[in-house]
Each structure stands twice: as structure tokens, then as C-alpha cells.
Write an enzyme that holds these catalytic residues in place. Structure first.
Site: not given
Length: 945
Positions: A862-864
Site C-alpha cells: 500500500s501507499c496513498k
């Protein structure tokens, strides 16, 4: 329906196999439709001629499909750029999976360009060629050499070689004109194989109900021993992106509606408590209305299976995970079994619509708990800790589950008695005893007892013995005290004492009528009048609850004794009786109907259980009322935020669990691990600990932690229809169960423990390392303690999981890897890296991901928005796996990385999200990135993400 069947299984089946085995068209109750075999081919060019004769072209090939019926071009894919080479060999291949409407008549147009820069924005046309899929399949060795025609259609601009990629053995063939990065190295080509059959997703037929809209890419990379491997990427959307949040919203609405009903059924309360109840009910009503509106909006969404990153702050979609996709890499190597590597990518579970101005859940909840104590004094409430609140919710949840079970088992016991089935009595009684003992144990808590006293004290007109002995001043009615009296504080301190589980003495003075007087303009207190039906001077019997609670166990003992007696008499009856005593036995022993003898005892047991449930429900509802009253409005806003974050996290987890289950369906070792211990779910996060992303990380930490309240169960589907194979969610906020239905034939192959409905646990762990320019600021001038605490805490959880696993499952059952290192050593290395003060220590993520795969776990990244940084991480992990597990040549590592980032599934993910094939980075940002997390030149730029 045809579309649904087409998606179900994503199978590519050899036509020869189907004709030879018609029964092969069905498996596990799922229909497979015969189709053209999967068509994949590689490209190379010879003798390309650039406009400037003194330079070698930097070539790329654009591939388009010509629809034979509509006669128009459909852009399909593009190869990477091979710089300064007149005989380029392209690593990026072309795939026509069975989902594509490719037929032998399908025409493919290949257009070769000379790219002046890596952005491909400035390129020169060199030549084009056209062929049909049928031409390729009929060609000798399934290889075509086509002349490239220039724009005038006359001049030859070189040739393009189209070679079909095939499964199976590969041999070395020297081709002088094809070179790699090392000029002296010869490149072998893929050679003929006997079979072209390809069954995607590891021959699994179950992906259709959940996964859809695949994007496929194919590459060929060279190994250290000079051979070639075929690498396929497949990225898909997941229907659970929407179905799980919609089910959760319905459950939230049901739970809050029940809470409203429980509050109404609390009975009469003193004015102070009644006003608080009304305010809390109003808040619940508002949440229910909002959730109903959100659910109605989601029901309007059709045809979509994912939420693009550009919609992450859209209010109507805030419960939907951002950009949730599955990605699988399949590797085919010479003389080796195919290998599969799965990963789930999703945007950080966080309340993006609500924003992060005041931080995320972790910070907000800590602040809220600290402030709640002062709120409880201001609202004249009892302060309950989060542990007590959780216990109250657990008691309510357990009672709602066990009470119907006990009633049902009691009825079954009577049925067995009516049939005079000794075996039936024994089996049913055992189940009844287990559930009743569990029920009694749940209520064996001082919290219930103290909450009953608190509720009694909140009734109108209640006084304690101390108050009864104190003369009433000012002509007030007995039972009423002034709002400002010191006795009010005695209530808050005495009843709660910040520990409701402690014993409550008779000397406690209860503030139950703080609003029972009103002050005139002259400051005089005038008592409010109560209805005549309100009891006054009623003293609380502290022993009543103990008697009621213990009566359940006593009733159960009576039932057990009666069953023993009936069975003993039955066994005597079966024994041979001497003839001279037969008359005496007949006259003295008349057992009558078993049901008649058991019925009064069973009825009494059910009545006692109902009485206990009624009292305990009111007590726990009163606990939750006080918790809600002293947290208005902040507590309700936090609950909404937590619901949003959990919804996104659960959708991702359910997607990962289903994908992992489908893959491991035939792996007995995996299934054994699944029901004995459970699976680890490792979330990799690339968020920075600066600005608004620190709020996202605080949300994500709580959301991932809340997944510990989730268990999975495998069920047998009613039918094999797609609708009956969708996972279902049941439960309430303190405990959810996700049921995963499987077709009957597949379900029957599972271990008995799983078939019997044993809850399957998942152990979520989160590791975070920020990699962007904001993390640089945080490391130099800010605070990274949140990241350090998260990594340390979750390392300890991962270590505990491994310890539990090693005690219950032989480590030989875990998957084998080429780089077979000891998991203990990996854990030690991870522990050392977690405590090491090192900037952007991405080794934490690499080691944690390796451990997860070694432990048969579920991998998430995940990231933003799961679009840019996530793409860099996923492609790096894939190439690292090719290097470590499949001997990818070191000279091809960077080229493979660039191919995947430039033309692979991840750039397609970017296109799906923002309608642009550019990663949202700029040059300044990338200078702060670790080296291997930087995309190739020409694939990034300023875009609206």
C-alpha cells in the site's frame, strides 16, 4: 450469463485436450467453455534502417488489433525501447489471453518506431507489417518473418520476427544478430513445445466469482545459464471492493438499530439519564440515516469493481477501498514447474474524505480516551475504560449468539426424549451443557453486577440506605438530591472508581435525579413531580443477580440428573429380569414418557436463561449508554471514522484470503496450517511520517489491528451459480465472520475440521517505511517514532505467530524456495533492522515480505493510492523473486525492472486510475527515493492523481 461463465475460471484450454476429453469441460461443477488456446508471441527486428544513416535506431513496436468485422484499429500493447540497436530483441511480449476475442482471422498490425527520447513523445515511423493469428499458428515452427514497409509502401525498412511463446522445454539456438546488454553474449530463442495448453491461476476454476477484468502482460528474460524464462503478469479487479463494504454497512445499520431498541427497553430512567438516553438515541439515528444513504448510493453504482485513486475523497465511496487489485506473476522456466507469486495492492485504508487535519485514528483515540474521563464528570456519567466497553460489547454479542443456540438445543433434547433415543439424549445434552457453561462463564464478571447496581441507581426515586436514614431538608420529596451536592461526586467515584468491576458498597450515594429539581429566578429549588407509579425507597438487593445467574447452572444440573436417571432406568429395563420378580417390576416401575419428565426442567432452564439475558442485556446496554453519553459527539464521529477504515481494510483482507485459499486448495500442508494456526497477512506500507500521510498511517494502523476481530469460515455453496459463490459477512463490530462458499465437489475435498465450520484465523501485521521526499524531511527535522513503534510492535506479533506455527505444524510443510534460508535467521535479521537507526531502511520491507511468503502468508502493498510508490515496490519485488528464485541474469535485472514499469500491469493500473500513463513523480522527488524505487525515464511526470 455468457459473460459470467467467461470470467469464471479464466481458463485457457487446449482444443486437442477438450476434443479428446469431453468430460474435461466440467470440473467442480463449473462449466468451462472451449476456446482458442492462449496466443502469446515475442518480437525481434533485423536490419532496421534509421533516417540518419550514421546512427542506430532506438526501436519500439506498437501492436494494434484490426477488428475483421468493423475494420478499425484497436491499440493493444507496446514493447519497451531498445536503444541504439538495428537488430533489437524485445523482452516485452504480446499476449492474447482467452478473455480477448482473438480468432484465427484476427489481424495484428505491428508498427516500428525510432524513439528519439524515452518518453516516446518524439518518435519517427520506420515501418509496419500485418499478419493474422491464423498465419502465426500455421507457420513452420510457429514463427513469422515479415518485411517492414515504409510509409510509401515500397521501401523495405528491415524485418520483424514474430515467434510464438510456448510452454515447456526450451533449447539454445545461437542467433548472431540478436545481442543483449553484453555484446559478446548470444541469445537463445524459445523453441517448440508439444503442448500450448495454459490453465491460468494454477489450474484453478474458482476465480470468476470474485476476480474480473484481467490485464495480462508477458515477458522473456534470460537466466544466468543462458536460457530463457517466460514471465506473465496478470492484474485483476475484485468484486469484494464493493460487496464487502455494502454488507458491512447493512450490518452496521442492524447493530445500531438493535442498540436503539435496547436503549428504549431500558425502562424508566431518572430525568438526567433519560435526557442523556434521548441525546444518544438521536446520535444513533443520525448514523443510521447516514449509513442508509451511503448504502443507497453504493447500490446505484453498477459495472465498477474498483475505486480509482482520483475518487479517494469522494464521500459516497468512502467505505470502498482505493484501487484494490490482485496481481499474480507466473514464471515458466526450462525443465521446472511453473511458480506463482501473488500480491494484493490497495490504497492505504484511511478516512480520506474526513481528512487528517487533526491526525488519524491512533492519535484521535488516544486523545479521546484521555478526555473521556473529564467528559464523564461533566455529564455525571460513570467512566468506563475501553476494556470495560469492549467487555460489555462482547457480553451482548455472546448472549445474542448463545441464547438461541441454547433454546434450540433444549428443544432438540425434548425431541430426543420424545423418541426415547438414548444416544440422541447423550449427544444433545453434551452440546447443551457446553453452550450453557459457556453462557454462564461469559456472565461471570463483576462488570455485569456493578452495571446492574448502576442501572438500578439510575431508576427514578432510588435512594440508598444512607439516604433513607438522612432527614430530608427543604421540604423535598424523599429520593431527590440537588445537582450540586457532594453526593453526586460520590456516585461517580464510588460506582466507577475508574474500575466498574470492583465491588460496590451500600454506602454509595447515587446521583440519579440531578435534573429532578429546577431553580426559580430567585434561586429557590423546586422539586419536580414524578408519576405515582414510580417506586420510591426501593432498596437494591445485591444478591439478586448472583441468585439469577447461578440458577442457570442449577437448572442445567437438574436436566443432567434427570437424563442420567432416565438412561439408567432404560438400561435396567434392557437387563434380563427373573420371572418371579417380573410382576413387581411392572407394578413398581412405570417410567412414563421421558418428555413429560424432562419438559418442566428444560422449560425452567430456558426461562432462567431468558431472565439472565434480559437483565444482563439491560446492564450492558446501560454501560454502553454511559460510554456513549460521555463521548458525545466525538465518540460517534470516531466510530464512523473507524467503520470507514475497517471497511476498506476488511475488503482487502477478504480479497487476499480468497485468492490465497483458491491457490492452496490442493495443498494439504497449507490447509493443515490454515485450520491449525491460521495465516499471517503482511501489510507493507510506504507512507511517510510527515504531513497528512502521518494521519493516514495512524488510520491504517488501527484499521489493520481491528482485523484481528475477523475470522473466516469455509461453507458449501447452495448451488454453483456465481451469486452463491460470493463471500458473505456476518456479525457485529466486536467480531465479524467472513464465510467463503465453495462448490460442492471442491468443498468435499477439504479437511474435516474446515468442513465442520472451524473458524480460520488471520494474523495481520503492518510494516511501514516511508521512501519519498516527505520522509526525508521527517527523518531530518521531524518525528519517525510512529513508524518505529509500528514496526517494533508488529515484529513481535510476527515472531509470536512463527512460534505458534512451529509448535503446531512441521516446518517441512512450508513452501520451498531456492534461496532456502532459515526463517529464524530471517526473523533475527528483521528484528535487528527494526531497531537499527537507518534512514529509509527498505530492507525491513524486503525481509518482512520474504518471511511472509515463507510462512504461506498473504502479501499486501500500500501507499496513498496504490498507484505510484506501490507500483515501484511490486515490480521490484517481482524482479527480486526472479533473481533469487529463478536465476535471472544480473545483466537483465534492470532491463526487466524497466520493462515491467514501462509496459507492464502497473502502468496499466495508472492508466485505469487517472487516464494517463505517467507515474505521479517529478525529478526532485525521485532524487529522494531509494535507487531501486525510481521509475525509468519517460514514465513519470506531473499529473493529477
Amino acid at each position: 450469463m455468457e459473460d459470467g461463465i467467461q470470467h469464471l475460471g479464466h481458463c485457457m484450454v487446449d482444443m486437442k485436450e477438450l476434443s479428446a476429453n469431453p468430460e474435461g469441460l466440467t470440473a467442480a461443477g463449473v462449466i468451462l467453455t472451449p476456446r482458442l488456446p492462449q496466443v502469446e508471441f515475442s518480437l525481434a527486428c533485423n536490419d532496421l534502417v534509421a533516417l540518419g544513416r550514421d546512427r542506430k535506431p532506438s526501436a519500439l513496436v506498437q501492436v494494434a488489433v484490426i477488428d475483421p468485422h468493423k475494420q478499425h484499429l484497436i491499440s493493444h500493447t507496446c514493447t519497451e525501447i531498445v536503444e541504439a540497436n538495428k537488430d533489437p530483441l524485445f523482452l516485452t511480449g504480446v499476449t492474447f489471453p482467452s478473455e480477448y476475442p482473438a480468432s484465427p482471422e484476427t489481424l495484428v498490425k505491428l508498427t516500428v518506431y525510432d524513439a528519439k527520447d524515452k518518453s516516446q513523445e518524439s518518435s519517427t515511423f520506420l515501418g509496419s507489417a500485418t499478419f493474422s493469428v491464423g498465419d502465426l499458428l500455421r507457420a513452420k515452427d510457429e514463427r513469422l518473418t515479415l518485411s517492414l514497409r515504409s510509409s510509401d509502401g515500397v521501401c523495405a525498412a528491415g524485418t520483424v520476427v514474430v515467434s510464438r511463446l510456448k510452454m515447456g522445454e526450451m533449447e539454445e539456438v545461437g542467433v548472431d544478430h540478436i545481442t543483449t546488454d553484453i555484446p559478446s553474449q548470444k541469445c537463445p530463442l524459445v523453441c517448440e513445445s508439444a503442448s500450448h495448453a495454459c490453465v491460468d491461476r494454477e489450474n484453478n476454476l474458482l476465480t470468476g466469482p470474485v476476480f474480473k477484468n484481467p490485464v495480462c502482460k508477458v515477458y522473456r528474460f534470460q537466466t544466468v545459464d543462458g536460457k530463457w524464462m517466460i514471465v506473465r503478469e496478470q492484474m485483476e479487479e475484485c468484486t469484494l471492493s464493493f460487496s464487502i463494504p455494502k454488507q458491512l454497512l447493512s450490518l452496521y445499520i442492524q447493530e445500531d438499530t438493535r442498540r436503539l431498541q435496547d436503549l428504549r427497553e431500558l425502562g424508566e430512567l431518572s430525568p438526567h439519564w433519560d435526557n442523556l438516553r434521548k441525546e444518544v438515541m438521536t446520535r444513533y439515528g443520525g448514523i443510521i440515516s447516514f449509513y442508509q444513504e451511503t448504502l443507497a448510493e453504493l447500490d446505484k453504482v453498477t459495472g465498477r469493481s474498483f475505486k480509482p485513486s482520483c475518487c479517494k475523497a469522494q464521500k459516497s465511496l468512502e467505505f470502498i477501498p482505493i484501487n484494490l487489485h490482485t496481481q499474480r506473476m507466473r514464471v515458466t522456466c526450462p525443465r521446472k514447474t511453473d511458480a506463482f507469486y501473488d500480491i494484493i495492492t490497495v490504497g492505504a485504508p484511511a478516512a480520506h474524505f474526513q481528512g487528517f487535519k487533526c491526525g488519524g485514528l491512533q492519535r484521535l483515540l488516544s486523545r479521546y480516551e484521555a478526555e473521556k474521563k473529564s467528559f464523564s464528570t461533566a455529564y455525571q456519567c460513570i467512566y468506563y475504560s475501553p476494556e470495560h466497553t469492549a467487555k460489555a460489547q462482547e457480553v451482548l454479542s455472546t448472549m445474542s449468539l448463545l441464547q438461541p443456540l441454547i433454546t434450540s438445543l433444549a428443544d432438540q433434547l425434548l425431541q430426543a426424549a420424545q423418541e426415547q433415543s438414548s444416544t440422541g439424549l447423550t449427544d444433545t445434552l453434551k452440546n447443551l451443557s457446553d453452550k450453557t457453561e459457556q453462557f454462564v462463564h461469559t456472565l461471570k464478571d463483576e462488570l455485569v453486577k456493578s452495571a446492574l447496581l448502576a442501572l438500578h441507581a439510575a431508576r427514578p426515586g432510588y435512594i440508598t440506605k444512607n439516604q433513607k436514614q438522612t432527614p430530608v431538608q427543604g421540604g423535598q420529596d424523599e429520593g431527590h438530591i440537588h445537582q450540586g451536592s457532594d453526593k453526586n461526586q460520590t456516585l461517580v467515584q464510588g460506582l466507577s472508581g475508574h474500575s466498574p468491576a470492583t465491588s460496590v458498597t451500600e454506602s454509595i450515594v447515587v446521583c440519579n435525579n440531578v435534573e429532578a429539581t429546577q431553580t426559580t429566578t430567585r434561586g429557590e429549588s423546586v422539586p419536580l413531580k414524578h408519576q405515582d407509579s414510580i417506586p420510591h425507597h426501593k432498596e437494591y438487593d445485591e444478591e439478586e443477580w448472583d441468585r439469577v445467574w447461578a440458577s442457570v447452572a442449577k437448572c442445567l444440573n437438574c436436566v443432567i440428573a434427570m437424563v442420567d436417571k432416565l438412561q439408567e432406568e432404560d438400561s435396567r429395563k434392557q437387563e434380563p429380569v427373573p420371572e418371579q420378580h417380573l410382576a413387581d417390576v411392572i407394578t413398581s416401575h412405570n417410567p412414563g414418557d421421558w418428555r413429560e419428565q424432562l419438559c418442566p426442567l428444560v422449560t425452567r432452564l430456558k426461562e432462567c436463561v431468558m431472565e439472565v439475558v434480559e437483565k444482563a442485556t439491560k446492564a450492558m446496554t446501560f454501560v454502553l449508554l454511559q460510554e456513549a453519553a460521555c463521548s458525545i459527539p466525538q465518540g460517534f464521529l470516531l466510530q464512523q471514522r473507524r467503520d470507514v477504515v475497517f471497511s476498506q481494510a476488511l475488503a482487502a483482507l477478504a480479497c487476499g484470503f480468497v485468492m490465497r485459499l483458491y491457490t492452496g486448495m490442493k495443498d494439504k500442508s497449507f490447509l493443515r496450517q490454515l485450520h491449525l494456526v491460521g495465516l499471517v497477512a503482511q501489510f507493507e506500507s510506504l507512507l511517510s511520517t510527515y504531513s497528512e500521510e502521518i494521519g493516514m498511517l495512524e488510520d491504517m494502523e488501527v484499521g489493520i489491528s481491528d482485523l484481528q476481530r475477523v475470522v473466516f469460515k469455509i461453507t458449501e455453496a447452495k448451488t454453483d451459480d456465481l451469486g452463491d459463490l460470493q463471500p458473505l459477512v456476518c456479525g457485529q463490530r466486536d467480531h465479524f465472520t467472513v464465510e467463503v462458499p465453495l462448490p460442492q465437489l471442491v468443498f468435499q475435498t477439504l479437511p474435516e475440521e474446515i468442513k465442520e465450520g472451524k473458524p480460520l484465523r488471520v494474523f495481520p501485521v503492518l510494516f511501514n517505511v516511508g521512501i519519498n521526499e516527505q520522509q526525508t524531511i521527517a527523518e531530518r527535522f521531524g518525528d519517525i517514532s510512529l513508524q518505529e513503534r509500528i514496526n517494533q510492535k508488529n515484529f513481535e506479533m510476527l515472531e509470536a505467530y512463527y512460534k505458534s506455527l512451529s509448535e503446531k505444524v512441521p516446518l517441512e510443510c512450508l513452501p520451498c524456495f531456492q534461496t532456502q534460508g532459515d526463517i529464524k535467521e530471517l526473523l533475527e535479521s528483521l528484528g535487528q533492522n527494526v531497531v537499527t537507526k537507518k534512514r529509509k531502511n527498505v530492507e525491513i520491507l524486503w525481509i518482512a515480505g520474504t518471511i511472509c511468503r515463507r510462512l504461506n502468508g498473504i502479501r499486501f502493498t500500500s501507499c496513498k493510492s496504490a498507484k505510484d510508490r506501490t507500483s515501484m515496490s511490486v515490480t521490484l519485488e517481482q524482479c527480486a523473486l526472479l533473481r533469487d528464485e529463478h536465476q535471472l541474469s544480473k545483466d537483465f535485472f534492470i532491463r526487466a525492472l524497466d520493462c515491467m514499469r514501462r509496459e507492464g500491469c502497473r502502468i496499466e493500473n495508472v492508466q485505469k486510475n487517472i487516464r494517463c500513463r505517467k507515474y505521479a513523480f517529478n525529478m526532485l522527488q525521485l532524487l529522494a527515493f531509494p535507487k531501486y524505487y525510481r521509475p525509468p525515464e519517460g514514465t513519470y511526470g506531473k499529473v493529477d492523481s
